[in-house]
Scaffold this active site. Sequence first.
Site, PDB file in Angstrom:
ATOM      1  N   ILE A 182       0.909  -0.347  -2.263  1.00 56.62           N
ATOM      2  CA  ILE A 182       1.720  -1.626  -3.072  1.00 56.62           C
ATOM      3  C   ILE A 182       1.395  -2.942  -2.131  1.00 56.62           C
ATOM      4  O   ILE A 182       1.804  -3.058  -0.868  1.00 56.62           O
ATOM      5  CB  ILE A 182       3.041  -1.523  -3.056  1.00 56.62           C
ATOM      6  CG1 ILE A 182       3.260  -0.179  -3.945  1.00 56.62           C
ATOM      7  CG2 ILE A 182       3.627  -2.575  -3.866  1.00 56.62           C
ATOM      8  CD1 ILE A 182       2.493  -0.047  -5.197  1.00 56.62           C
ATOM      9  N   GLN A 242     -28.504  -8.267   3.431  1.00 51.25           N
ATOM     10  CA  GLN A 242     -29.782  -8.113   3.323  1.00 51.25           C
ATOM     11  C   GLN A 242     -30.601  -9.256   3.659  1.00 51.25           C
ATOM     12  O   GLN A 242     -31.424  -9.220   4.585  1.00 51.25           O
ATOM     13  CB  GLN A 242     -30.569  -7.563   2.157  1.00 51.25           C
ATOM     14  CG  GLN A 242     -31.684  -7.131   2.035  1.00 51.25           C
ATOM     15  CD  GLN A 242     -32.089  -6.015   3.010  1.00 51.25           C
ATOM     16  OE1 GLN A 242     -30.936  -5.106   3.065  1.00 51.25           O
ATOM     17  NE2 GLN A 242     -33.346  -5.530   3.458  1.00 51.25           N
ATOM     18  N   GLU A 302      -6.549  -2.263  -9.932  1.00 53.15           N
ATOM     19  CA  GLU A 302      -6.263  -2.841 -11.295  1.00 53.15           C
ATOM     20  C   GLU A 302      -6.745  -2.152 -12.308  1.00 53.15           C
ATOM     21  O   GLU A 302      -7.424  -2.814 -13.313  1.00 53.15           O
ATOM     22  CB  GLU A 302      -6.539  -4.491 -11.162  1.00 53.15           C
ATOM     23  CG  GLU A 302      -5.667  -5.305 -12.227  1.00 53.15           C
ATOM     24  CD  GLU A 302      -4.313  -5.381 -11.641  1.00 53.15           C
ATOM     25  OE1 GLU A 302      -3.956  -5.026 -10.585  1.00 53.15           O
ATOM     26  OE2 GLU A 302      -3.503  -6.197 -12.301  1.00 53.15           O
TER      27      GLU A 302
HETATM   28  C1  LIG Z   1      -5.917  -2.147  -1.615  1.00 57.24           C
HETATM   29  C2  LIG Z   1      -5.289  -1.592  -2.780  1.00 57.24           C
HETATM   30  C3  LIG Z   1      -4.385  -2.344  -3.261  1.00 57.24           C
HETATM   31  C4  LIG Z   1      -3.636  -1.868  -4.321  1.00 57.24           C
HETATM   32  N1  LIG Z   1      -2.434  -2.547  -4.953  1.00 57.24           N
HETATM   33  C5  LIG Z   1      -1.721  -2.029  -5.676  1.00 57.24           C
HETATM   34  C6  LIG Z   1      -0.494  -2.239  -6.363  1.00 57.24           C
HETATM   35  O1  LIG Z   1      -0.218  -3.825  -5.741  1.00 57.24           O
HETATM   36  N2  LIG Z   1       0.186  -1.963  -6.992  1.00 57.24           N
HETATM   37  C7  LIG Z   1      -0.051  -0.971  -7.745  1.00 57.24           C
HETATM   38  O2  LIG Z   1       0.720  -0.302  -8.509  1.00 57.24           O
HETATM   39  N3  LIG Z   1      -1.180  -0.181  -7.165  1.00 57.24           N
HETATM   40  C8  LIG Z   1      -2.141  -0.541  -6.400  1.00 57.24           C
HETATM   41  N4  LIG Z   1      -3.054  -0.057  -5.861  1.00 57.24           N
HETATM   42  C9  LIG Z   1      -3.586   1.291  -6.618  1.00 57.24           C
HETATM   43  C10 LIG Z   1      -4.919   1.087  -7.520  1.00 57.24           C
HETATM   44  O3  LIG Z   1      -4.671   0.383  -8.691  1.00 57.24           O
HETATM   45  C11 LIG Z   1      -5.256   2.544  -7.570  1.00 57.24           C
HETATM   46  O4  LIG Z   1      -5.962   3.115  -6.454  1.00 57.24           O
HETATM   47  C12 LIG Z   1      -6.456   2.522  -8.758  1.00 57.24           C
HETATM   48  O5  LIG Z   1      -5.581   2.367  -9.956  1.00 57.24           O
HETATM   49  C13 LIG Z   1      -6.902   3.940  -8.736  1.00 57.24           C
HETATM   50  O6  LIG Z   1      -6.044   4.899  -8.843  1.00 57.24           O
HETATM   51  P1  LIG Z   1      -6.373   6.231  -7.869  1.00 57.24           P
HETATM   52  O7  LIG Z   1      -6.576   5.360  -6.367  1.00 57.24           O
HETATM   53  O8  LIG Z   1      -5.226   7.063  -7.962  1.00 57.24           O
HETATM   54  O9  LIG Z   1      -7.607   6.802  -8.238  1.00 57.24           O
HETATM   55  P2  LIG Z   1      -7.980   7.960  -9.263  1.00 57.24           P
HETATM   56  O10 LIG Z   1      -7.279   7.595 -10.523  1.00 57.24           O
HETATM   57  O11 LIG Z   1      -7.606   9.399  -8.690  1.00 57.24           O
HETATM   58  O12 LIG Z   1      -9.464   7.833  -9.521  1.00 57.24           O
HETATM   59  C14 LIG Z   1     -10.453   8.581  -8.761  1.00 57.24           C
HETATM   60  C15 LIG Z   1     -11.945   8.464  -9.340  1.00 57.24           C
HETATM   61  O13 LIG Z   1     -11.831   9.241 -10.825  1.00 57.24           O
HETATM   62  C16 LIG Z   1     -12.176   8.183 -11.761  1.00 57.24           C
HETATM   63  N5  LIG Z   1     -11.247   8.563 -12.956  1.00 57.24           N
HETATM   64  C17 LIG Z   1     -10.050   8.732 -13.070  1.00 57.24           C
HETATM   65  N6  LIG Z   1      -9.708   8.803 -14.569  1.00 57.24           N
HETATM   66  C18 LIG Z   1     -10.935   8.863 -14.948  1.00 57.24           C
HETATM   67  C19 LIG Z   1     -11.012   8.648 -16.346  1.00 57.24           C
HETATM   68  N7  LIG Z   1     -10.268   8.743 -17.320  1.00 57.24           N
HETATM   69  N8  LIG Z   1     -12.517   8.490 -17.074  1.00 57.24           N
HETATM   70  C20 LIG Z   1     -13.224   8.395 -15.867  1.00 57.24           C
HETATM   71  N9  LIG Z   1     -13.048   8.169 -14.753  1.00 57.24           N
HETATM   72  C21 LIG Z   1     -11.736   8.466 -14.187  1.00 57.24           C
HETATM   73  C22 LIG Z   1     -11.584   6.748 -11.232  1.00 57.24           C
HETATM   74  O14 LIG Z   1     -12.739   5.753 -11.877  1.00 57.24           O
HETATM   75  C23 LIG Z   1     -12.108   7.051  -9.773  1.00 57.24           C
HETATM   76  O15 LIG Z   1     -13.598   6.598  -9.595  1.00 57.24           O
HETATM   77  C24 LIG Z   1      -3.953  -0.450  -4.949  1.00 57.24           C
HETATM   78  C25 LIG Z   1      -4.895   0.209  -4.102  1.00 57.24           C
HETATM   79  C26 LIG Z   1      -5.553  -0.270  -3.200  1.00 57.24           C
HETATM   80  C27 LIG Z   1      -6.775   0.396  -2.711  1.00 57.24           C
END
Ligand SMILES: Cc1cc2nc3c(=O)[nH]c(=O)nc-3n(C[C@H](O)[C@H](O)[C@H](O)COP(=O)(O)OP(=O)(O)OC[C@H]3O[C@@H](n4cnc5c(N)ncnc54)[C@H](O)[C@@H]3O)c2cc1C
Lengths: 378, 264
Positions: free
Chosen positions: A153, A332, A359
Amino acid sequence: MDFELNEEQKLMLEEVKKVCSEKIAPQAEQVEKEGRFPRLMLLASMDLFGLVIPEEYGGLDMGFLTWSVIAEEISKACATTGLSFGANILCVYPIMAFGNEEQKKKYLTRLAKDSIGAFGLTEPEAGSDAGSVKTQAVKKNGKYYLTGRKIFITNGGEADIYVIIASTDPSRGARGLSAFIVEKDTPGFTIGQHFDKMGFKGLPNVELVLEDCEIPEENLLRREGAGFKVAMDTFAAGRIGVGIGALGVAQRALEEAVKYSRERVQFEKPIASFQAVQHLLADMATEIEAARLLLYKAAWLKDQGKPFEKLASMGKYYASRVAMDSTVKAVQIFGGYGYTTDYPVERLMREAKLFEIIEGTSEIQKNIIALKVLKEYK
Amino acid sequence: MNIIVCIKQVPDTEHLHEVTINPESNTLNRTGIPSIINPFDSNAVEEALRIKEKLGGKVTVMTMGPPQAENALRETLAMGADEAILLSDIKLAGSDTWATSVALTRAIEVIGDYDLILFGKQAIDGDTAQVGPEVSELLAIPLITYARKIEILDGKIKVERVLEEGYEVLEAKLPCAVTVTKEINEPRFASMRGILKARKQEILHWNLEKLKVKEEEVGLKGSPTQVIRIFSPPPRPKGEMIEGENTEEKVAKLLEKLKSHRII
Ligand SMILES: Cc1cc2nc3c(=O)[nH]c(=O)nc-3n(C[C@H](O)[C@H](O)[C@H](O)COP(=O)(O)OP(=O)(O)OC[C@H]3O[C@@H](n4cnc5c(N)ncnc54)[C@H](O)[C@@H]3O)c2cc1C
Ligand SMILES: Cc1cc2nc3c(=O)[nH]c(=O)nc-3n(C[C@H](O)[C@H](O)[C@H](O)COP(=O)(O)OP(=O)(O)OC[C@H]3O[C@@H](n4cnc5c(N)ncnc54)[C@H](O)[C@@H]3O)c2cc1C
């Protein structure tokens, strides 16, 4: 059609440029190297927290286009400051769009002034699949008790006000989600692990630990079951912000690359005289301009009250890709020096990657765009 | 506390080298060169705002200059000043520090109700540091220069005044004139609300009639100093690089040269 900023926007931008060059940019390296939280209060003192908030709640009601123009400048000076500033919107927007009069009066006035906001959806098991949130909100005697863990978060710990998504009815899945306004000092609300990241070292990304966190009934946004809609709409608006953050990073990479390529001499000529280098600059400049136009259009549609979601997804997807490509090109152009921490381009490259993930990942953006397009042209 | 701040618009320091001299008319050619508020004057405005925020009252900012000096005034309104006055009249053109001070003094008398008048310690272009002292003489009020800290007491002012080594603490009765240094504070950035408000605010334009000064008291005619000649200093001759195989050889050559010129 008018591509010119109006007089007010120009004057505001001029002052923001001044604060960026005098205060924000000079601290970008320290924010990264020392992991220091950026100077958001300086921005608050200039009324920048209230840019999109209506005047009756202490804001300036200048809209998302003005916000975008200004936020690009901040992100260009220091991406961490830009993203922290942008994350405020994820708290402001759901209250603006879904809050009742009382909630707006109580919280928007504070957010317009100097309260930092955050948004908590992501959980260890719920990322792209936002509907699978496990945090529970149980209602007892007119109060909700939240239990669960949120991760990553942004602004967590620094923020005073959080919008948190939790399930009031696990049997209904995404339709059982609800959104709550949670204040920092609520009993049962604590900050857990801090995530150590590839970049954005000064940006707090933390775990929120909720243990029977007691929320008054009046802090429920809209109604039970509206949480998924709140989250999706917030993300849609937030994508403009994240796209703009990426744009700032890309623009900075271009400006650094232009400057360096004019100064660096090899084979007795500035490297900017080599066509291979020029073409890198040309691609960067062209793609950045295209990304900017997509994002400005999304912001403009939003300000007009028109559907903007498709353009916001396009803008976020494209700008984050352009940021990644442009920063790789910038490194680069800098050659070996670009790989050192003496110059900012390696940092920009690390920063750029994040925009393709948060996002909604790029894959998720393409899913959204494709769905819209398939509907639009059937 | 009613505070009047006198500000001057000066060429942007980053563009100062672009200012050229017109040898015919002995004037500076500033067209096309961006202007800023004289940096010390921004400190004066900031100090006035801080005093007002603490004690209440009104901050009036004033400049004598051409119509485009409005921009400088608008910037101070955006910072939070209440009122801005531009002394602008073709007959004021060519004023030296004395004539400038006469015009400013008359304007201050027209405003009438004031407790404190703030100036920058000097203008970065004219650099005379005369205007503040002259105005205080003309108004017959106390003057404290080079302030690095101001405290308002009951009907009095306490000022830390910067000296070569250290500072001295002075007190004076109000109304009083003070010129300020950079050390005194860090000027704020304008707020967005301030910028939007300042855009719509009226800037008062005062001419000779309003100031009740006679034509011959100001402008070129009212200026006891005459610029006889104005010139750029001749460029410094190019230095000579001493070449040599290594540092020792270079140092030896340098010593030889210094000796031959009887410098050592
Ligand atoms: C620095 C940082 C700040 C953040 N800030 C916030 C915040 O303020 N509030 C908050 O709520 N969250 C926050 N997040 C969380 C962020 O929004 C999530 O990391 C993001 O939505 C991806 O979710 P995940 O990490 O669980 O990846 P996953 O959902 O596990 O995805 C892993 C991979 O699978 C792919 N994938 C998953 N589902 C599908 C699909 N249906 N079709 C194709 N590909 C798919 C994804 O594209 C990705 O490549 C933050 C994350 C980071 C790293
Ligand atoms: C013969 C002569 C002719 C000149 N003709 C011109 C001319 O045609 N055009 C021109 O631009 N300059 C002209 N100048 C320069 C001009 O007179 C001085 O710049 C001006 O009087 C202020 O002096 P200074 O810059 O040394 O300010 P200082 O005395 O160093 O300034 C101290 C402080 O006084 C205040 N102050 C100074 N000037 C003003 C102002 N104008 N309005 C409000 N507050 C002020 C500010 O608070 C400033 O920080 C002329 C000077 C001479 C001697």
